[in-house]
Motif scaffolding. Structure first.
Motif, PDB file in Angstrom:
ATOM      1  N   GLY A 188       0.816  -1.203   0.000  1.00  0.00           N
ATOM      2  CA  GLY A 188       0.000   0.000   0.000  1.00  0.00           C
ATOM      3  C   GLY A 188       0.853   1.258   0.000  1.00  0.00           C
ATOM      4  N   VAL A 189       1.798   1.320   0.919  1.00  0.00           N
ATOM      5  CA  VAL A 189       2.647   2.517   1.027  1.00  0.00           C
ATOM      6  C   VAL A 189       3.493   2.671  -0.226  1.00  0.00           C
ATOM      7  N   MET A 190       3.950   1.537  -0.751  1.00  0.00           N
ATOM      8  CA  MET A 190       4.891   1.564  -1.865  1.00  0.00           C
ATOM      9  C   MET A 190       4.236   1.958  -3.181  1.00  0.00           C
ATOM     10  N   ARG A 191       2.986   1.504  -3.383  1.00  0.00           N
ATOM     11  CA  ARG A 191       2.462   1.557  -4.744  1.00  0.00           C
ATOM     12  C   ARG A 191       0.972   1.860  -4.864  1.00  0.00           C
ATOM     13  N   ASP A 192       0.210   1.790  -3.767  1.00  0.00           N
ATOM     14  CA  ASP A 192      -1.243   1.779  -3.945  1.00  0.00           C
ATOM     15  C   ASP A 192      -1.947   2.423  -2.738  1.00  0.00           C
ATOM     16  N   ALA A 193      -2.170   3.726  -2.836  1.00  0.00           N
ATOM     17  CA  ALA A 193      -2.780   4.458  -1.727  1.00  0.00           C
ATOM     18  C   ALA A 193      -4.204   3.974  -1.439  1.00  0.00           C
ATOM     19  N   ALA A 194      -4.912   3.528  -2.489  1.00  0.00           N
ATOM     20  CA  ALA A 194      -6.285   3.036  -2.280  1.00  0.00           C
ATOM     21  C   ALA A 194      -6.263   1.733  -1.478  1.00  0.00           C
ATOM     22  N   LEU A 195      -5.290   0.876  -1.775  1.00  0.00           N
ATOM     23  CA  LEU A 195      -5.127  -0.355  -0.984  1.00  0.00           C
ATOM     24  C   LEU A 195      -4.846   0.003   0.469  1.00  0.00           C
ATOM     25  N   MET A 327       2.052   8.846   0.131  1.00  0.00           N
ATOM     26  CA  MET A 327       1.386   7.568   0.334  1.00  0.00           C
ATOM     27  C   MET A 327       1.116   6.930  -1.025  1.00  0.00           C
ATOM     28  N   GLY A 328       1.594   5.688  -1.214  1.00  0.00           N
ATOM     29  CA  GLY A 328       1.372   4.988  -2.482  1.00  0.00           C
ATOM     30  C   GLY A 328       2.485   5.178  -3.499  1.00  0.00           C
ATOM     31  N   LEU A 329       3.552   5.851  -3.111  1.00  0.00           N
ATOM     32  CA  LEU A 329       4.654   6.075  -4.054  1.00  0.00           C
ATOM     33  C   LEU A 329       6.006   6.043  -3.335  1.00  0.00           C
ATOM     34  N   CYS A 330       6.758   4.976  -3.575  1.00  0.00           N
ATOM     35  CA  CYS A 330       8.117   4.893  -3.034  1.00  0.00           C
ATOM     36  C   CYS A 330       9.121   4.995  -4.171  1.00  0.00           C
ATOM     37  N   VAL A 331      10.290   5.516  -3.854  1.00  0.00           N
ATOM     38  CA  VAL A 331      11.335   5.691  -4.868  1.00  0.00           C
ATOM     39  C   VAL A 331      12.675   5.203  -4.298  1.00  0.00           C
ATOM     40  N   PRO A 332      13.595   4.790  -5.189  1.00  0.00           N
ATOM     41  CA  PRO A 332      14.932   4.434  -4.706  1.00  0.00           C
ATOM     42  C   PRO A 332      15.711   5.693  -4.348  1.00  0.00           C
ATOM     43  N   TYR A 333      16.530   5.603  -3.328  1.00  0.00           N
ATOM     44  CA  TYR A 333      17.291   6.763  -2.860  1.00  0.00           C
ATOM     45  C   TYR A 333      18.661   6.264  -2.403  1.00  0.00           C
ATOM     46  N   LYS A 334      19.686   6.681  -3.140  1.00  0.00           N
ATOM     47  CA  LYS A 334      21.044   6.188  -2.826  1.00  0.00           C
ATOM     48  C   LYS A 334      21.680   7.027  -1.732  1.00  0.00           C
ATOM     49  N   ILE A 335      22.261   6.355  -0.735  1.00  0.00           N
ATOM     50  CA  ILE A 335      23.096   7.086   0.211  1.00  0.00           C
ATOM     51  C   ILE A 335      24.405   6.320   0.368  1.00  0.00           C
ATOM     52  N   SER A 336      25.433   7.015   0.851  1.00  0.00           N
ATOM     53  CA  SER A 336      26.691   6.310   1.067  1.00  0.00           C
ATOM     54  C   SER A 336      26.543   5.488   2.349  1.00  0.00           C
ATOM     55  N   VAL A 337      27.210   4.342   2.393  1.00  0.00           N
ATOM     56  CA  VAL A 337      27.049   3.444   3.540  1.00  0.00           C
ATOM     57  C   VAL A 337      27.441   4.146   4.844  1.00  0.00           C
ATOM     58  N   SER A 338      28.350   5.108   4.743  1.00  0.00           N
ATOM     59  CA  SER A 338      28.775   5.801   5.965  1.00  0.00           C
ATOM     60  C   SER A 338      27.660   6.687   6.535  1.00  0.00           C
ATOM     61  N   HIS A 339      26.612   6.939   5.752  1.00  0.00           N
ATOM     62  CA  HIS A 339      25.497   7.761   6.236  1.00  0.00           C
ATOM     63  C   HIS A 339      24.309   6.949   6.738  1.00  0.00           C
ATOM     64  N   LEU A 340      24.414   5.620   6.649  1.00  0.00           N
ATOM     65  CA  LEU A 340      23.254   4.808   7.003  1.00  0.00           C
ATOM     66  C   LEU A 340      22.882   4.965   8.482  1.00  0.00           C
ATOM     67  N   GLU A 341      23.909   4.996   9.329  1.00  0.00           N
ATOM     68  CA  GLU A 341      23.625   5.127  10.760  1.00  0.00           C
ATOM     69  C   GLU A 341      22.896   6.442  11.064  1.00  0.00           C
ATOM     70  N   ASP A 342      23.348   7.518  10.427  1.00  0.00           N
ATOM     71  CA  ASP A 342      22.679   8.820  10.611  1.00  0.00           C
ATOM     72  C   ASP A 342      21.232   8.758  10.141  1.00  0.00           C
ATOM     73  N   PHE A 343      21.045   8.087   9.024  1.00  0.00           N
ATOM     74  CA  PHE A 343      19.677   7.954   8.510  1.00  0.00           C
ATOM     75  C   PHE A 343      18.801   7.215   9.522  1.00  0.00           C
ATOM     76  N   PHE A 344      19.343   6.141  10.088  1.00  0.00           N
ATOM     77  CA  PHE A 344      18.571   5.396  11.091  1.00  0.00           C
ATOM     78  C   PHE A 344      18.292   6.259  12.333  1.00  0.00           C
ATOM     79  N   TRP A 345      19.287   7.070  12.721  1.00  0.00           N
ATOM     80  CA  TRP A 345      19.050   7.999  13.844  1.00  0.00           C
ATOM     81  C   TRP A 345      17.830   8.868  13.553  1.00  0.00           C
ATOM     82  N   ALA A 346      17.848   9.447  12.371  1.00  0.00           N
ATOM     83  CA  ALA A 346      16.745  10.333  11.985  1.00  0.00           C
ATOM     84  C   ALA A 346      15.415   9.571  11.968  1.00  0.00           C
ATOM     85  N   GLY A 347      15.465   8.347  11.446  1.00  0.00           N
ATOM     86  CA  GLY A 347      14.254   7.563  11.315  1.00  0.00           C
ATOM     87  C   GLY A 347      13.714   7.032  12.635  1.00  0.00           C
ATOM     88  N   MET A 348      14.601   6.971  13.643  1.00  0.00           N
ATOM     89  CA  MET A 348      14.178   6.401  14.920  1.00  0.00           C
ATOM     90  C   MET A 348      13.817   7.442  15.966  1.00  0.00           C
TER      91      MET A 348
END
Ligand code: MG
Length: 351
Positions: A188-195, A327-348
């Motif tokens: 639903g989140v990825m592709r289909d807001a009605a779902l 909602m209903g539209l996800c896209v690929p987003y490249k980050i450098s592996v060294s930024h993954l931890e920061d991304f998780f901080w932000a997400g958590m």
């Protein structure tokens, strides 16, 4: 009943309906020759619950059965090897077929045996969990686990038929059903807001439209990118953090629950990056909670990032996250592996 046709390297139908297991014999007779023998592969739980029903459905067809202990531990080279020997002992030939009767473990293991025994024989998927119905039974990814990690040994091998009789889901515990709901919500989140909107009404009493909607999305993606070189990565929404969570918990946290938390982290992180509005994460948390799925975990961003980056199939200095724009539209987003931890901080962070 709904039928969804998949046109990948093989063309096949995914049939979704109520009490359709009993039509299995007829379908096998129409797909294969009269002499075709069937090797049923299943686990002891499914066999106990539905072994007799399947035997009845296969009445008049020459069938043998391989039963192994339920659980991820069975998705091993040892079970795979025992299954191959079983097929050889029973002298199955290339015109015979394997029928995978169970959840993801059964489908992945039986599918990999089908892909490799005699360099490939036909196989049929009959999913008995929601997760297998909406995800693993469609699309042709088959694998077993190695000591070094999950799904490290496998093949792309499309089934000849997927038959989803959702009355088989009736015996699932609420917990196992909810696990599948995490992947449903993902679509639903990825592709289909009605779902996504539809999921606010309970799914369990009548899941046909929801299973069909998920399979149709997966079909579209698999038809475009069968071998997972591009758009198929979208199905990994929530899965980077989930992979870390599963590993950190030593697989005590189930895949669906890990994906639930992973989707929240990806959505909150996307919002912090300015990719999407904050209400995507809020609406996601609300729906996950409705299905008794978790929206946070106890591991630190550092632990999750280290575990997520230990993925043996990952290569290079960048990692592609799948993030919602709306909602209903996800896209690929490249980050450098060294930024993954920061991304998780932000997400958590909760706010
Ligand atoms: Mg998954």
């Amino acid at each position: 009943m709904k039928t969804i046709q998949v046109r990948a390297s093989r063309q096949y139908d995914v049939c979704i309906g109520k009490n359709i297991l009993k039509d299995m014999g007829e379908r096998i007779r129409s797909l294969f020759s009269q002499e075709t023998r069937i090797a049923v592969v299943t686990d002891d739980t499914v066999n106990r619950l539905y072994g007799d029903a399947l035997a009845q459905a296969l009445d008049g067809i020459d069938a043998v059965k391989f039963v192994f202990p339920a659980g991820e531990d069975s998705k091993s080279i040892a079970t795979y090897s025992a299954l191959l020997e079983f097929l050889a002992q029973h002298q199955l030939t290339r015109t015979d077929a394997i029928l995978a009767f169970g959840g993801g473990v059964v489908g992945d293991l039986a599918g990999f045996a089908a892909a490799t025994y005699l360099r490939g024989i036909p196989f049929i998927q009959v999913p008995t969990t929601l997760l297998a119905a909406v995800d693993s039974s469609v699309g042709g990814k088959t694998a077993v686990d190695l000591a070094a990690g999950k799904n490290l040994c496998g093949a792309f091998w499309q089934p000849h038929l997927v038959l989803c009789d959702y009355t088989l889901l009736d015996t699932l515990s609420d917990e196992i059903f909810a696990d599948g709901m995490a992947e449903v919500i993902k679509y639903g989140v990825m592709r289909d807001a009605a779902l996504f909107q539809r999921l606010h009404q309970p799914v369990r009493p009548d899941p046909e439209d929801v299973i069909a909607a998920c399979v149709a999305i997966k079909r579209d993606i698999v038809e475009e990118d069968e071998r997972d070189c591009g758009v198929r990565a979208l199905l990994n929404f929530g899965h980077t953090a989930a992979h870390g969570i599963e590993l950190c918990s030593n697989y005590q946290i189930s895949h669906g629950r890990a994906v639930a938390v992973g989707m929240v982290i990806a959505s909150r992180g996307a919002c912090k990056l300015g990719l999407c509005q904050g209400d995507v994460a809020d609406r996601l948390c609300e729906l996950l909670t409705q299905y008794q799925l978790p929206i946070r975990c106890d591991f630190s961003p550092r632990q999750l990032a280290q575990a997520a980056l230990s993925d043996k199939k990952r290569a290079g200095d960048t990692i592609t996250l799948i993030l919602p724009e709306e909602m209903g539209l996800c896209v690929p987003y490249k980050i450098s592996v060294s930024h993954l931890e920061d991304f998780f901080w932000a997400g958590m962070e909760e706010n």
